[in-house]
Design an enzyme around this catalytic site. Structure first.
Site, mmCIF file in Angstrom:
data_model
loop_
_atom_site.group_PDB
_atom_site.id
_atom_site.type_symbol
_atom_site.label_atom_id
_atom_site.label_comp_id
_atom_site.label_asym_id
_atom_site.label_seq_id
_atom_site.Cartn_x
_atom_site.Cartn_y
_atom_site.Cartn_z
ATOM 1 N N THR A 1 0.848 -1.187 0.000
ATOM 2 C CA THR A 1 0.000 0.000 0.000
ATOM 3 C C THR A 1 0.882 1.235 0.000
ATOM 4 O O THR A 1 1.874 1.299 0.732
ATOM 5 C CB THR A 1 -0.960 0.062 1.202
ATOM 6 O OG1 THR A 1 -1.547 1.370 1.243
ATOM 7 C CG2 THR A 1 -0.261 -0.172 2.532
ATOM 8 N N ASP B 1 -0.070 3.845 1.203
ATOM 9 C CA ASP B 1 -0.454 4.610 2.399
ATOM 10 C C ASP B 1 0.429 4.335 3.612
ATOM 11 O O ASP B 1 0.390 5.082 4.577
ATOM 12 C CB ASP B 1 -1.909 4.311 2.765
ATOM 13 C CG ASP B 1 -2.879 4.883 1.759
ATOM 14 O OD1 ASP B 1 -2.527 5.894 1.108
ATOM 15 O OD2 ASP B 1 -3.980 4.332 1.603
ATOM 16 N N GLU C 1 -5.733 14.356 1.673
ATOM 17 C CA GLU C 1 -7.120 14.327 1.193
ATOM 18 C C GLU C 1 -8.100 14.096 2.351
ATOM 19 O O GLU C 1 -9.259 14.450 2.257
ATOM 20 C CB GLU C 1 -7.294 13.203 0.171
ATOM 21 C CG GLU C 1 -6.981 11.825 0.759
ATOM 22 C CD GLU C 1 -7.182 10.650 -0.203
ATOM 23 O OE1 GLU C 1 -7.618 10.866 -1.340
ATOM 24 O OE2 GLU C 1 -6.890 9.512 0.214
ATOM 25 N N LEU D 1 -1.735 9.721 -10.094
ATOM 26 C CA LEU D 1 -0.364 9.699 -10.596
ATOM 27 C C LEU D 1 0.599 9.216 -9.521
ATOM 28 O O LEU D 1 1.562 8.513 -9.794
ATOM 29 C CB LEU D 1 0.040 11.096 -11.072
ATOM 30 C CG LEU D 1 -0.794 11.685 -12.219
ATOM 31 C CD1 LEU D 1 -0.460 13.161 -12.413
ATOM 32 C CD2 LEU D 1 -0.569 10.924 -13.505
#
Lengths: 411, 411
Positions: A142, A144, A247, A302
């Site tokens: 991931t 993240d 985000e 991206l």
């Protein structure tokens, strides 16, 4: 004696290096004498539709392995599919094990994030309860970096490298354009609940670049008044202000900032809201409050697929954990995820370890509060020291006719 | 006898290779025996404030030249500043020529786009009318490729290469995620009135990549009903649909598509509307009309500053035109812009030419209608053949601690 086959699948969001793990699984499986290496298409969801390929029909040479390592996004296709609890729907488990038996699978390797480790946990639990012999191993993946127990996740380093490089370019772009008039650039970075990637914008702070001025992670409630006041202070000192936001930053009342502009409507299969528009909202907010030019830059998809900017450390570690999962399964482990252990910082060295997947699944690792400064608007040196080794080294794409070449599935 | 000095400035939007032209100006000026090479800071606007540097205090070696060629966005700072007509404000011209005389400038080189060539035209006209000896030469620069008379503009090839590579990565990202459910990805590309860069997304159509499904340039009015109907047809055939749109597409009634979502409010000094939100609007529109998942990806400022993906052809041509401007000025030309002439297609060869700037200024070159297909939703093979040579070859960044290094102004 039957075949010794192995099957591998990919799940969850794309990364630049998820296929390097696939390459590691394939190469190690061949080396350890497995007969066939199957790839399930679109993860467990495609597997349930009996969608799979014999990977020897796809990978013909070491050159193909190298090309695969340079190909972003799941080569086999991904899915976001959550298995039901075992007691809720036994049939689906019987179906899965029926197919595994038919294909004479000994080991099932799943490359994915938190949600994918949930799949490994359920399948290995079911196998134990029902006395099935198959081994189930997870390979972390991931961008993240939110998986517990592993020092970091494959995919994170390359995304961080792309974000660092692009942030430097965005900063230069803005600096060149600001002479008499101010401009505020808001960069929006992925990471719903974990600010690892947003913090990576601080990598842009180098000898010849000031880096972002402010960095807001989703771990700490976002105080929009304090933010406005900081911006006003900065405008007294400089013309070009660069802010990086996740985000997923939220107001103290729990609402996402992006919800203020009408975003956040779409909810995926795991109940995650789709987030967009945080930077756009804040750019409009500052434009209205201050009256200066603002700009929103979203790194969008991206940042997770830019294999042309992959980190060599990341590509190599992704390959290593793929191989380590095969080795662990072959040696009898099951219900476990391979992890990356940091052996030393300087020189940076890492090794594959292994953990019980029950300790990992659905357990998000966020940025520790002490790796943010007191006002929670920048990351500390410890944060940078942690992340810096992971972006080192390049893995240049194979360029064909001016563009990076990828390996794609032949049907 | 006095000094033979030269001054160079940069103007307009950034590109990845605008500093390669600066490097070409500097190196050629030194080679041709100019005494001092000044750089004006923030173009003619900073020059009017007497903001300039002696470039020998910034560039100390061939290594610095190479680093400069790999640095995006105007090293000297840029501006968007339109000189008044000569008859409207003589004083500003007297001020400029006063500074030029003081610095013993023989040649004034301006690297920029349409608006910058307007500056060259006015200054050279003024010099002729008033009998000043300075020479004024323009060096083309714009990612938009919208300058007339030059085959293409420096900056365009690198932006096209980045767009082609990123489009391939976005396509792979989407393909990996679409199994049972459809997803439509709308990519938004820069280019207000000229669709050259949006068309460059077609470069992604390669042996192993289908490329975008639809491409909409700003040269042709955008028919939103025809668009919706095309999308519905495509959804019968495939799960992942990729659409590339220019930020500047307009409805038949002349309104920008992005204006439908409330964008288009900010107007810059040249009267250009700032455009954002075209892809976001269309993604929301399709989501509402069709009910499937949609995604908007804006390449935003990344596409014009991604020097990490620069084209070698572009870097070399940018250097060449910078040098050619110095040579032309040194040989007595003025009021002219250097252009790139395409000498041959295969093998691709180009050379520097020179044109009267009066024929160039404020004259936008758009994509010819015949380089779009009949339904104006894709580019033709001729378009691809034109653009493909311009993205060839790499110019890898100098990586320091995992990130591209840049040369920055020391004050």
């Amino acid at each position: 004696m039957g075949m010794r086959n192995i099957i591998v699948g990919q799940s969850g969001g794309p990364t630049s290096v998820i296929n390097s793990s696939l390459a590691g699984v394939y190469k190690t499986a061949i080396e350890r004498g497995f007969d066939k290496v199957y790839g399930m298409l679109h993860g467990i969801q495609g597997f349930l539709d009996e969608q799979y390929v014999d990977l020897s029909t796809q990978i013909h040479s070491d050159m193909d392995i190298e090309l695969l390592k340079r190909t972003p996004s799941a080569f086999l296709g991904s899915c976001r599919y959550k298995l039901p609890e075992i007691h809720e729907d036994m049939e689906i488990y019987e179906k899965i094990f029926g197919i595994l038996d038919k294909l004479e699978i000994e080991a099932f390797i799943y490359i994915g994030g938190n949600d994918s480790m949930d799949t490994i946990k359920k399948l290995s639990d079911y196998a134990i309860v029902k006395g099935h012999k198959q081994k189930f191993l997870g390979v972390p993946k991931t961008i993240d970096n939110d998986l517990a127990l592993t020092d970091h996740t494959p995919g994170f380093g390359s995304a961080a490298k792309y974000i660092g490089a692009s942030t430097k370019e965005v900063i230069r772009d803005a600096l060149g354009l600001t002479y008499k008039k101010e401009m505020i650039t808001i960069i929006e970075v992925m990471g719903r609940n974990a600010g690892w990637l947003t913090g990576a914008t601080a990598l842009a702070k180098t000898e010849e670049c000031e880096g972002p001025d402010l960095i807001y992670l989703p771990e700490v409630p976002f105080d929009i008044d304090a933010f406005l006041s900081k911006i006003k202070d900065l405008l007294k000192e400089k013309k070009s202000i660069i802010v990086a936001v996740s985000e997923g930053i939220k107001l103290p009342d729990g609402r996402y900032v992006c919800e203020l502009s009408g975003g956040g409507d779409y909810v995926d299969a795991f109940g995650h809201k789709q987030l967009t528009g945080t930077a756009a909202y804040l750019a409009n907010f500052l434009g209205a409050e201050i009256g200066c030019k603002t700009r929103a830059v979203e790194f969008s998809t991206l940042q997770r697929s830019a294999s042309h900017m992959a980190s060599r450390v990341d590509i190599n570690e992704a390959f290593m954990v793929g191989g380590a999962a095969v080795k662990a399964a072959d040696e009898g482990d099951s219900g476990k995820m391979v992890v990356i252990d940091r052996v030393s910082d300087d020189p940076y060295m890492s090794a594959a370890g292994i953990y019980d997947v029950h300790k990992i699944a659905n357990n998000e690792k966020t940025v520790p509060r002490e790796w943010l400064n007191e006002t929670a608007d920048y990351v500390t040196e410890e944060f940078i020291n942690y992340i810096e080794p992971l972006i080192q080294g390049d893995y240049p794409p194979f360029m064909v006719n001016g563009l990076p070449q990828h390996l794609v599935l032949k049907k």
